[in-house]
Write a protein that holds these residues in place. Sequence first.
Motif, PDB file in Angstrom:
ATOM      1  N   PRO A  81      -6.128  -1.374   6.154  1.00  0.00           N
ATOM      2  CA  PRO A  81      -4.925  -0.947   5.217  1.00  0.00           C
ATOM      3  C   PRO A  81      -3.956  -0.298   6.184  1.00  0.00           C
ATOM      4  O   PRO A  81      -2.776  -0.372   5.922  1.00  0.00           O
ATOM      5  CB  PRO A  81      -5.645   0.386   4.602  1.00  0.00           C
ATOM      6  N   LEU A 105       0.840  -1.159  -0.002  1.00  0.00           N
ATOM      7  CA  LEU A 105      -0.135  -0.076  -0.021  1.00  0.00           C
ATOM      8  C   LEU A 105       0.728   1.087   0.345  1.00  0.00           C
ATOM      9  O   LEU A 105       1.676   1.380   1.034  1.00  0.00           O
ATOM     10  CB  LEU A 105      -0.885  -0.102   1.343  1.00  0.00           C
ATOM     11  N   HIS A 145      -7.053   6.908   1.843  1.00  0.00           N
ATOM     12  CA  HIS A 145      -7.993   6.022   2.887  1.00  0.00           C
ATOM     13  C   HIS A 145      -8.169   6.659   4.134  1.00  0.00           C
ATOM     14  O   HIS A 145      -9.415   6.694   4.381  1.00  0.00           O
ATOM     15  CB  HIS A 145      -7.242   4.843   3.157  1.00  0.00           C
ATOM     16  N   LEU A 171      -2.609   5.330   1.159  1.00  0.00           N
ATOM     17  CA  LEU A 171      -3.005   5.166   2.671  1.00  0.00           C
ATOM     18  C   LEU A 171      -3.619   6.706   2.888  1.00  0.00           C
ATOM     19  O   LEU A 171      -4.640   6.816   3.832  1.00  0.00           O
ATOM     20  CB  LEU A 171      -1.675   4.870   3.504  1.00  0.00           C
ATOM     21  N   TYR A 193      -0.148  -1.341   5.855  1.00  0.00           N
ATOM     22  CA  TYR A 193       0.994  -0.418   5.760  1.00  0.00           C
ATOM     23  C   TYR A 193       2.117  -0.710   6.793  1.00  0.00           C
ATOM     24  O   TYR A 193       3.340  -0.783   6.569  1.00  0.00           O
ATOM     25  CB  TYR A 193       0.437   0.803   5.847  1.00  0.00           C
TER      26      TYR A 193
END
Length: 271
Positions: A258, A2, A10, A7, A262
């Motif tokens: 996520p 990711l 997100h 990110l 990460y």
Amino acid sequence: MLSTGALRAHLLETRLAGEVATTREQSLRSYRLFAAGDPRVTLGLDPEWAWAERDLIALMADKCGVSADPAQVTGPDVIDPELTLAGLDAFADRLGEAAGRRAPVLFGTGHPHRLLGFYADLADALSAAGCPVLTPAQGRCVDITTRFGVRTYNLVYVRRVALLREPGTREHGGNAGAHTHSPLPVRVALAGVAAARGPLPELVVGDHGWVCGAGQLGIDAIGLADVNDPALFVGEAEGRVSLAVPVDDAVRSDCYRPLTRYVLNRACLSQ
């Protein structure tokens, strides 16, 4: 992997950062209570410095990106996503360091409905890397003072993450565990380690009283913190909390996946 850009997008889309669900009124109330020494918001931290409300606003502006203007008293609060990303990078680095030396680690959360999965995946990864993930004082009673009086909970572990649950209940029907800010669970867990003469955790990972309670006792502690939880950022400023990552801690549990990917990728712990 990711990307940082993905990110960031997100974080903003899910309101983990950017404009968050916590209101300015809620944050300011927490700052006032912290300045007054209210244990509901000090979370087990005994501040060394005197923190007035204005000092806390300035600190939280620096650590989280909230408005530094004391005259702003309404509206949604904000978290600077760049500060969240920087915090997650540092968080991943700390996990990678712990994995590199196979350090004993203790995980605990006061937000089991939201954050259990996040911590559990990290616990799995550290265990696979050779870190002892500790589960002391399983089933021990913890008496928590609430607005309804003293209530007794049990310290339990779900996927090696500590949380509180009402006696006689199991994980079913949405009963993930109890929401708590108290530092008592981590104190009970650490007392259990001492009684068993086992290895003390070299790192505590969690939120709320788990981080502040451990940090107050001199144990390396890192975790997530919302804009209305100034104690973790005060602890970081005073040198007793090793790292507080600014992020909304009460969005849907799947929104944190996520962040898990990460962090594990950066820490070289992806399985």
